[in-house]
Design an enzyme around this catalytic site. Structure first.
Site, PDB file in Angstrom:
ATOM      1  N   ARG A  15       1.300  -1.761   0.266  1.00 50.67           N
ATOM      2  CA  ARG A  15      -0.059  -0.165  -0.289  1.00 50.67           C
ATOM      3  C   ARG A  15       0.857   1.737   0.309  1.00 50.67           C
ATOM      4  O   ARG A  15       0.589   1.709  -1.023  1.00 50.67           O
ATOM      5  CB  ARG A  15      -1.049  -0.259   1.640  1.00 50.67           C
ATOM      6  CG  ARG A  15      -2.009   0.635   1.198  1.00 50.67           C
ATOM      7  CD  ARG A  15      -1.997   2.533   1.717  1.00 50.67           C
ATOM      8  NE  ARG A  15      -0.582   3.001   2.510  1.00 50.67           N
ATOM      9  CZ  ARG A  15      -0.368   3.871   3.567  1.00 50.67           C
ATOM     10  NH1 ARG A  15      -0.213   4.814   2.791  1.00 50.67           N
ATOM     11  NH2 ARG A  15       0.158   3.399   4.699  1.00 50.67           N
ATOM     12  N   ASP A  16       1.859   1.706   0.954  1.00 56.41           N
ATOM     13  CA  ASP A  16       2.406   2.819   1.062  1.00 56.41           C
ATOM     14  C   ASP A  16       3.521   2.521   0.091  1.00 56.41           C
ATOM     15  O   ASP A  16       3.273   3.493  -0.745  1.00 56.41           O
ATOM     16  CB  ASP A  16       3.332   3.138   2.502  1.00 56.41           C
ATOM     17  CG  ASP A  16       3.517   4.552   2.709  1.00 56.41           C
ATOM     18  OD1 ASP A  16       3.265   4.885   2.157  1.00 56.41           O
ATOM     19  OD2 ASP A  16       2.929   4.932   4.010  1.00 56.41           O
ATOM     20  N   HIS A 208       5.212   3.968  12.402  1.00 61.96           N
ATOM     21  CA  HIS A 208       4.988   4.422  11.535  1.00 61.96           C
ATOM     22  C   HIS A 208       6.086   5.519  10.895  1.00 61.96           C
ATOM     23  O   HIS A 208       6.024   6.574  11.203  1.00 61.96           O
ATOM     24  CB  HIS A 208       3.814   4.591  10.546  1.00 61.96           C
ATOM     25  CG  HIS A 208       3.691   5.502   9.111  1.00 61.96           C
ATOM     26  ND1 HIS A 208       2.997   3.573   8.868  1.00 61.96           N
ATOM     27  CD2 HIS A 208       4.502   5.395   8.672  1.00 61.96           C
ATOM     28  CE1 HIS A 208       2.536   4.215   7.198  1.00 61.96           C
ATOM     29  NE2 HIS A 208       3.726   5.377   6.924  1.00 61.96           N
ATOM     30  N   HIS A 210       9.035   7.019   8.063  1.00 62.30           N
ATOM     31  CA  HIS A 210       9.266   7.287   6.634  1.00 62.30           C
ATOM     32  C   HIS A 210      11.448   7.531   7.094  1.00 62.30           C
ATOM     33  O   HIS A 210      11.733   8.072   8.170  1.00 62.30           O
ATOM     34  CB  HIS A 210       8.862   8.322   6.022  1.00 62.30           C
ATOM     35  CG  HIS A 210       7.535   7.894   5.353  1.00 62.30           C
ATOM     36  ND1 HIS A 210       7.396   7.728   4.022  1.00 62.30           N
ATOM     37  CD2 HIS A 210       6.221   7.552   5.976  1.00 62.30           C
ATOM     38  CE1 HIS A 210       6.302   6.208   4.392  1.00 62.30           C
ATOM     39  NE2 HIS A 210       5.831   6.741   5.323  1.00 62.30           N
ATOM     40  N   CYS A 241       3.989   9.012   0.606  1.00 63.10           N
ATOM     41  CA  CYS A 241       2.321   9.708   0.010  1.00 63.10           C
ATOM     42  C   CYS A 241       2.642  10.489  -1.013  1.00 63.10           C
ATOM     43  O   CYS A 241       3.728  12.027  -0.745  1.00 63.10           O
ATOM     44  CB  CYS A 241       2.089  10.438   1.482  1.00 63.10           C
ATOM     45  SG  CYS A 241       0.335  11.080   1.243  1.00 63.10           S
ATOM     46  N   ASN A 250       9.363   4.393   3.529  1.00 61.20           N
ATOM     47  CA  ASN A 250       9.731   4.253   4.344  1.00 61.20           C
ATOM     48  C   ASN A 250      10.787   3.291   5.265  1.00 61.20           C
ATOM     49  O   ASN A 250      11.305   2.389   4.274  1.00 61.20           O
ATOM     50  CB  ASN A 250       8.236   2.295   4.862  1.00 61.20           C
ATOM     51  CG  ASN A 250       6.873   3.446   4.527  1.00 61.20           C
ATOM     52  OD1 ASN A 250       6.238   3.472   3.450  1.00 61.20           O
ATOM     53  ND2 ASN A 250       5.720   3.406   5.698  1.00 61.20           N
TER      54      ASN A 250
HETATM   55  P1  HMG Z   1     -12.543  14.494  -3.210  1.00 61.84           P
HETATM   56  O1  HMG Z   1     -12.548  14.881  -5.104  1.00 61.84           O
HETATM   57  O2  HMG Z   1     -12.985  16.249  -2.616  1.00 61.84           O
HETATM   58  O3  HMG Z   1     -14.082  13.858  -3.437  1.00 61.84           O
HETATM   59  O4  HMG Z   1     -11.945  13.825  -3.120  1.00 61.84           O
HETATM   60  P2  HMG Z   1     -15.561  13.495  -3.570  1.00 61.84           P
HETATM   61  O5  HMG Z   1     -16.159  13.053  -1.709  1.00 61.84           O
HETATM   62  O6  HMG Z   1     -15.566  14.743  -3.950  1.00 61.84           O
HETATM   63  O7  HMG Z   1     -16.197  12.487  -5.021  1.00 61.84           O
HETATM   64  C1  HMG Z   1     -15.247  12.876  -6.192  1.00 61.84           C
HETATM   65  C2  HMG Z   1     -15.311  11.904  -6.486  1.00 61.84           C
HETATM   66  O8  HMG Z   1     -14.591  10.975  -6.194  1.00 61.84           O
HETATM   67  C3  HMG Z   1     -17.066  11.529  -6.504  1.00 61.84           C
HETATM   68  O9  HMG Z   1     -16.962   9.531  -7.665  1.00 61.84           O
HETATM   69  C4  HMG Z   1     -16.903  10.104  -5.888  1.00 61.84           C
HETATM   70  O10 HMG Z   1     -18.083   8.905  -6.294  1.00 61.84           O
HETATM   71  C5  HMG Z   1     -15.330   9.338  -5.943  1.00 61.84           C
HETATM   72  P3  HMG Z   1     -17.535  10.911  -9.486  1.00 61.84           P
HETATM   73  O11 HMG Z   1     -18.950  11.419  -9.420  1.00 61.84           O
HETATM   74  O12 HMG Z   1     -16.885  12.263  -9.702  1.00 61.84           O
HETATM   75  O13 HMG Z   1     -17.248  10.184 -10.648  1.00 61.84           O
HETATM   76  N1  HMG Z   1     -14.861   9.031  -4.693  1.00 61.84           N
HETATM   77  C6  HMG Z   1     -14.397   7.523  -4.568  1.00 61.84           C
HETATM   78  N2  HMG Z   1     -13.955   6.658  -5.372  1.00 61.84           N
HETATM   79  C7  HMG Z   1     -13.526   5.329  -5.162  1.00 61.84           C
HETATM   80  N3  HMG Z   1     -12.739   5.254  -3.673  1.00 61.84           N
HETATM   81  C8  HMG Z   1     -13.061   6.548  -2.829  1.00 61.84           C
HETATM   82  C9  HMG Z   1     -14.020   7.914  -3.240  1.00 61.84           C
HETATM   83  N4  HMG Z   1     -14.361   8.982  -2.676  1.00 61.84           N
HETATM   84  C10 HMG Z   1     -15.364   9.569  -3.911  1.00 61.84           C
HETATM   85  N5  HMG Z   1     -12.854   6.139  -1.497  1.00 61.84           N
HETATM   86  C11 HMG Z   1     -11.061  11.610  -1.084  1.00 61.84           C
HETATM   87  C12 HMG Z   1     -11.645  12.951  -1.147  1.00 61.84           C
HETATM   88  C13 HMG Z   1     -10.885  11.328   0.112  1.00 61.84           C
HETATM   89  C14 HMG Z   1     -11.734  10.270  -2.166  1.00 61.84           C
HETATM   90  C15 HMG Z   1      -9.568  11.930  -2.191  1.00 61.84           C
HETATM   91  O14 HMG Z   1      -9.058  13.258  -1.712  1.00 61.84           O
HETATM   92  C16 HMG Z   1      -8.622  10.552  -2.119  1.00 61.84           C
HETATM   93  O15 HMG Z   1      -9.076   9.741  -2.999  1.00 61.84           O
HETATM   94  N6  HMG Z   1      -7.612  11.025  -1.038  1.00 61.84           N
HETATM   95  C17 HMG Z   1      -6.700   9.804  -1.116  1.00 61.84           C
HETATM   96  C18 HMG Z   1      -5.613  10.903  -1.278  1.00 61.84           C
HETATM   97  C19 HMG Z   1      -4.406   8.796  -0.766  1.00 61.84           C
HETATM   98  O16 HMG Z   1      -4.681   7.535  -0.832  1.00 61.84           O
HETATM   99  N7  HMG Z   1      -3.342   9.282   0.176  1.00 61.84           N
HETATM  100  C20 HMG Z   1      -2.128   8.191   0.261  1.00 61.84           C
HETATM  101  C21 HMG Z   1      -2.355   7.413   2.334  1.00 61.84           C
HETATM  102  S1  HMG Z   1      -2.312   8.190   3.511  1.00 61.84           S
HETATM  103  C22 HMG Z   1      -0.446   7.831   3.463  1.00 61.84           C
HETATM  104  O17 HMG Z   1      -0.264   7.518   3.091  1.00 61.84           O
HETATM  105  C23 HMG Z   1       0.044   8.562   4.986  1.00 61.84           C
HETATM  106  C24 HMG Z   1       0.017   7.334   5.836  1.00 61.84           C
HETATM  107  O18 HMG Z   1       0.810   5.783   5.110  1.00 61.84           O
HETATM  108  C25 HMG Z   1       0.626   7.346   6.844  1.00 61.84           C
HETATM  109  C26 HMG Z   1       1.849   8.721   6.728  1.00 61.84           C
HETATM  110  O19 HMG Z   1       3.411   8.213   6.839  1.00 61.84           O
HETATM  111  O20 HMG Z   1       1.284  10.113   7.546  1.00 61.84           O
HETATM  112  C27 HMG Z   1      -1.188   6.004   5.688  1.00 61.84           C
HETATM  113 MG    MG Z   2       3.748   6.175   5.195  1.00 60.67          MG
END
Ligand code: HMG
Ligand code: MG
Length: 304
Positions: A15-16, A208, A210, A241, A250
């Site tokens: 994932r990450d 966690h 990095h 990220c 990581n």
């Molecule tokens: P948005 O554009 O504000 O979403 O994004 P929305 O609610 O306005 O919806 C827009 C469209 O997205 C719609 O589709 C929704 O259905 C769809 P449309 O009508 O345009 O066809 N949608 C989705 N589709 C699939 N799965 C979903 C979903 N939600 C809405 N869950 C949103 C908001 C949260 C979706 C977006 O910002 C996003 O996907 N962000 C994810 C970012 C990400 O993955 N970051 C990495 C993970 S976190 C990380 O790595 C940190 C960590 O490792 C710890 C650390 O190191 O700090 C965990």
């Molecule tokens: Mg991370």
């Protein structure tokens, strides 16, 4: 020196590790990688994310990954979900464990999930209640717990408050993250010691880290001293990220394993098999891997 006899490593490579790769990695390569990690006796793993395929195209095959890799012999297999839509996808899958994620820093949370931290909390509170009512294991990833790429140093009190809020929602685990690899062992010791004091034993606390500046192993050591026995790590040192500029991989699972093995701390993971798993995904990765153990392994293999 007070060190544990056993440590749990939660593998976050699939994932990450892969979410930050710009080239689309074929689904069958991801599945092969995950299965090889399972053969290395990894017991807890983040498999993929239910996030927007427009925001993170790399994770758009989440359903196919789960279909192929869910395995009840593992203790926990997590899938990340940031919102209602993500949780709908989670319920429709057969996944048992879910991870939500929120940044301590408002600016990071906006960039990462298009909501302020408070807006995310308001959305997640009833969703977590529903998950708990359905008997699901909920992990909460607390991003930017030390530094934010947009706001700089984070005040520890803000981290404690966010963690206490999630503990109040009765999550099972808090994974407290140094998202951009800026934390130092002194701060890490202080933050994790305070969290251990403030939170009840019913919530698992995980580190966690990095490894952007090479301090991740030192931070893990400082966490061990603070009584933490769970760490996220990524095979090969993959990771980062896409919405945290400057975040590199990581800490590499095999580097953590080596350090723990040398200190006589058990994890149950087979390091040789883990290195073989990295070999399987490496041809699909476009950047050099930061892992010291993997570099040594490749050098030794090529001189044979
Ligand atoms: P948005 O554009 O504000 O979403 O994004 P929305 O609610 O306005 O919806 C827009 C469209 O997205 C719609 O589709 C929704 O259905 C769809 P449309 O009508 O345009 O066809 N949608 C989705 N589709 C699939 N799965 C979903 C979903 N939600 C809405 N869950 C949103 C908001 C949260 C979706 C977006 O910002 C996003 O996907 N962000 C994810 C970012 C990400 O993955 N970051 C990495 C993970 S976190 C990380 O790595 C940190 C960590 O490792 C710890 C650390 O190191 O700090 C965990
Ligand atoms: Mg991370």
């Amino acid at each position: 020196m007070s060190l544990p006899e056993k440590v749990t490593l939660i593998e976050v490579g699939p994932r990450d590790g892969l979410q930050n790769e710009t080239n689309l990695i074929p689904t069958d390569v991801k599945i092969t990688f995950i299965r090889a990690l399972m053969k290395a006796h990894i017991q807890e793993m983040e498999l993929t994310s239910f996030v927007s395929p427009k925001w993170v195209p790399q994770m758009s095959d989440a359903e196919a990954i789960l279909e192929a890799c869910l395995d009840s012999s593992m203790i926990r297999q997590f899938v990340l979900a940031p919102n209602q839509k993500g949780l709908e996808r989670f319920y429709a899958s057969h996944a048992r464990e879910v991870a939500v994620f929120v940044g301590v820093s408002n600016s990071f949370n906006k960039k990462n999930i298009n909501k302020s931290t408070d807006e995310s909390l308001n959305e997640l509170k009833p969703l977590i209640k529903e998950l708990k009512d359905n008997g699901k294991f909920v992990r909460a990833c607390i991003s930017t717990a030390f530094y934010c790429p947009y706001e700089g140093k984070i005040q520890p009190e803000a981290v404690y408050q966010l963690c206490e809020t999630f503990a109040g929602y009765e999550v099972d685990e808090l994974s407290v993250a140094d998202t951009i690899g800026m934390a130092n062992p002194k701060d890490v010791y202080e933050v994790f010691s305070e969290l251990k004091t403030r939170l009840s034993d019913s919530v698992l606390i995980t580190g966690h880290f990095h490894n952007t500046r090479g301090t991740a192993l030192a931070n893990i050591y400082a966490s061990l001293e603070a009584g933490i026995t769970r760490f996220d790590s990524s095979a090969g040192g993959l990771g980062g990220c896409p919405f945290a500029p400057g975040a590199s991989g990581n800490v590499a699972t095999e580097d953590v394993l080596f350090m723990l093995e040398e200190m006589g701390i058990e994890t149950g993971i087979d390091r040789q098999r883990l290195l073989e798993a990295v070999d399987l995904v490496k041809p699909s990765i476009t950047r050099p891997l930061d892992s010291k153990q993997y570099q040594l392994y490749r050098k030794e293999s090529s001189s044979r």
